[in-house]
Design an enzyme around this catalytic site. Structure first.
Site, short mmCIF file in Angstrom:
data_model
loop_
_atom_site.label_atom_id
_atom_site.label_comp_id
_atom_site.label_asym_id
_atom_site.label_seq_id
_atom_site.Cartn_x
_atom_site.Cartn_y
_atom_site.Cartn_z
NE ARG A 1 -4.20 -0.68 2.31
CZ ARG A 1 -4.86 -1.03 3.39
NH1 ARG A 1 -4.31 -0.88 4.57
NH2 ARG A 1 -6.05 -1.55 3.29
CE LYS B 1 1.54 -19.88 12.16
NZ LYS B 1 1.94 -18.90 13.19
CG ASP C 1 4.89 -24.98 9.25
OD1 ASP C 1 5.89 -24.56 9.85
OD2 ASP C 1 3.93 -25.51 9.82
CG HIS C 2 8.87 -20.37 10.25
ND1 HIS C 2 7.70 -20.18 10.90
CD2 HIS C 2 9.83 -20.36 11.21
CE1 HIS C 2 7.93 -20.05 12.19
NE2 HIS C 2 9.22 -20.15 12.41
CE LYS D 1 12.08 -23.38 13.35
NZ LYS D 1 12.71 -22.11 13.63
CD GLU E 1 7.76 -18.85 20.63
OE1 GLU E 1 8.37 -18.02 19.95
OE2 GLU E 1 6.54 -19.02 20.57
CG ASP F 1 1.09 -18.26 16.94
OD1 ASP F 1 1.05 -17.76 15.80
OD2 ASP F 1 2.06 -18.09 17.71
CG HIS G 1 5.05 -23.75 13.66
ND1 HIS G 1 5.09 -23.54 12.30
CD2 HIS G 1 4.93 -22.52 14.22
CE1 HIS G 1 4.99 -22.23 12.07
NE2 HIS G 1 4.88 -21.60 13.20
CE LYS H 1 4.17 -16.35 21.31
NZ LYS H 1 5.21 -16.41 20.28
C1 BG6 Z 1 5.35 -18.20 14.38
C2 BG6 Z 1 4.39 -17.80 15.46
O1 BG6 Z 1 4.69 -18.91 13.37
O2 BG6 Z 1 6.35 -19.03 14.94
C3 BG6 Z 1 5.11 -17.08 16.58
O3 BG6 Z 1 3.39 -16.95 14.92
C4 BG6 Z 1 6.24 -17.93 17.09
O4 BG6 Z 1 4.23 -16.74 17.63
C5 BG6 Z 1 7.12 -18.40 15.95
O5 BG6 Z 1 7.00 -17.14 18.00
C6 BG6 Z 1 8.15 -19.39 16.44
O6 BG6 Z 1 9.08 -19.60 15.42
P1 BG6 Z 1 10.57 -19.99 15.76
O7 BG6 Z 1 11.19 -20.24 14.43
O8 BG6 Z 1 11.18 -18.84 16.50
O9 BG6 Z 1 10.49 -21.21 16.62
#
Ligand code: BG6
Length: 526
Positions: free
Chosen positions: A61, A168, A197-198, A202, A236, A255, A260, A360
């Site tokens: 934007r 996501k 999905d990140h 890894k 985390e 989340d 994940h 968290k």
């Molecule tokens: C994200 C979540 O998909 O993954 C976050 O939205 C989370 O809340 C994060 O902190 C964790 O990713 P990583 O790679 O730090 O374990």
């Protein structure tokens, strides 16, 4: 890493540069682009994995010219690069960046996009291959896809490919995920959709398959006969940071779990695929997701635990409670912690519980999959303190430690038979050095070569949501009465311990001490 190691390494895939193409980033003004995507592309270029015929078009934007966009990334790359920068390569890269400002819902944006893509094809030889990366708020995923379809930017003709990468969250429950799937599938084929999905970017997560299927010694014991249970912890230390607005609507279950954590479960539990072709691997993962026993409302009460952190003053450090974080409702009922007991209803895993927990503001940033084996029959050691020995545990350390360890009992030196718990440890850094990467390199490269193995298929996403939606429903109907129920900086509410306690088990990592120190203490204390 030694050269002899390198020459011993088996290369499964060719590892050449991606196809010539343009990457279009919707939402290019956001954090993901500057922190991850651009540095990842730069790393690919450094490793010769990016085609020389390449360009990026950012669309957002914010009003900005291409020149301003380039200037911005000239600075951002210095801040977010994960390795050394070369001036020549940086300039090469920056010259391939274009910017368009526009609304995602406005057909004119797509007319301008088409022109810019044609320009990139001409100037950089990108041959009409485009992938669109949706790094926007999820409400735009469907509308952007529709617009791309209407503007005829998705049709694959004359060997040109068109792909869409969806970030996501993919939906917020089963219904919204299925709706999004049908919106996407109205304008493109499943093979064009790359749901990211990140976690699958890894190395340690990708290694789960290598570890299981490239080694002959683990697979024979990888089943209910030898494994007592599996514990997955994704801890985390951070709170919700500046994401209160999103998080308060989402919560930890949405989340982290259907995406994940279910990736971790499916890779750990899947049957060997018949090949590493995308669908062969994903078929096996999908079977696991479908085999996860659905929870009834009663099961939700006994097998799923939710928590929310409250303020804490532990260790001299004051941490605010979740309800005081910015953009969070002061009486919020959103969970910041989840623990669950999951059963996989298939031949291999019947009666082997998978316990998972994530949250968290836990004491450690630590992600691991711990496979706990059944105890040995200890008749031989009847007179020793062996009851205190923990059974063999194979731990796949995902992050931040990256490695694998196997703990077993050993005789402690001395005239009497005393057993201690010891560890065999493999650390990635000892063999491969510390990999400086964003975690997005492999995923982007896969997208450029058309390998969807590490991306989610529609059925996988829906299977994941089918498991968690009943929990979301029960939790929504029954407002938690005890929130906040764990102080920031602890391992969640006591119900999470009780969940395992009822089965006569304990969480493996449950102290405030660093993990390594704990393992050594076990040896000394045995
Ligand atoms: C994200 C979540 O998909 O993954 C976050 O939205 C989370 O809340 C994060 O902190 C964790 O990713 P990583 O790679 O730090 O374990």
């Amino acid at each position: 890493m030694t050269s002899s190691y390198l020459s011993d390494t088996m290369e499964q895939t060719a590892g050449g540069p991606g196809d010539p193409c343009v990457m279009v980033i919707f939402g290019a003004g956001g954090d993901l682009t500057r922190r991850k995507l651009i540095p990842a592309l730069y790393n690919l270029a450094t490793d010769n994995l990016l085609s020389r015929e390449f360009a990026v078009v950012g669309l957002a934007r914010e009003p900005m010219s291409t020149e301003q966009f380039r200037d911005k990334f000239r600075e951002d790359i210095k801040q977010f690069a994960t390795g050394a920068l070369s001036d020549d390569l940086t300039e090469w890269f920056i010259r391939r960046l274009y910017y368009l400002s526009g609304e995602f819902g406005d057909a004119n944006s797509y007319i301008k996009l088409r022109e810019t893509l044609q320009q990139a094809d001409k100037e950089h030889g990108t041959r009409g291959n485009y992938f669109y990366y949706l790094a926007t708020a999820p409400v735009f995923f469907g509308p952007i896809a529709q617009q791309l379809g209407t503007a005829n930017l998705l049709s694959e003709e004359d060997k040109q490919w068109r792909r869409v990468v969806v970030e996501k969250p993919f939906g917020r429950d089963l219904e919204s995920a299925s709706t999004l799937n049908s919106q996407l599938l109205q304008v493109m084929n499943e093979s064009q959709i790359y749901r990211i999905d990140h976690y699958l970017g890894k190395e340690t997560v990708q290694n789960i398959m290598a570890f299981r299927f490239a080694n002959g010694i683990f697979e024979p014991v990888w089943n209910r006969r030898y494994i007592d249970h599996v514990q997955i912890t994704v801890g985390e230390t951070v709170g919700v940071e500046n994401r209160g607005g999103y998080y308060d609507q989402s919560g930890t279950l949405r989340d982290m779990v259907p995406n994940h954590i279910f990736q971790l479960i499916s890779l750990t539990a899947m049957e060997p695929p018949i090949s590493f072709q995308a669908d062969a691997v994903r078929d096996e993962q999908a079977k696991i997701l479908r085999a996860i026993q659905p929870l009834t409302s009663e099961d939700v009460l006994s097998r799923a635990v939710r928590g929310q952190y409250g303020e804490s003053h532990g260790q001299g450090q004051a941490m605010p409670g979740y309800r005081s974080e910015s953009s969070v409702a002061p009486d919020s009922a959103t969970e910041t912690f989840v623990a669950m007991k999951v059963q996989i209803d298939n031949w291999r895993w019947a009666d082997v519980p998978f316990y998972l927990r994530t949250g968290k503001r836990l004491p450690q940033r630590h992600t691991e999959i711990a496979i706990q084996f059944r105890r040995a029959p200890f008749v031989l050691f009847r007179d020793t303190a062996v009851e205190r020995l923990t059974p063999n545990v194979l731990v796949l350390n995902i992050q931040p430690e990256e490695g694998i360890s196997l703990s077993f009992g050993a005789k402690m030196p001395g005239p009497v038979m005393r057993l201690g718990n010891v560890d065999m440890r493999f650390a990635y850094s000892d063999y491969f050095g510390g990999g400086a990467a964003t975690g997005y390199e492999r995923l982007l490269h896969d997208c450029m070569i058309g390998d969807a193995t590490l991306f989610q298929r529609a059925d996988m996403v829906e299977a994941g949501w089918s498991v968690v939606t009943p929990i979301l429903d029960v939790w929504k109907a029954l407002r938690p009465r005890n929130f906040p129920n764990y102080p920031a900086g602890t391992w969640g509410p006591k119900e999470a311990d009780e969940l395992l306690g009822r089965d006569g088990r304990k969480w493996r990592v449950n102290s405030q001490e660093p993990i390594k120190a704990k393992l050594l203490a076990d040896v000394a204390g045995a």
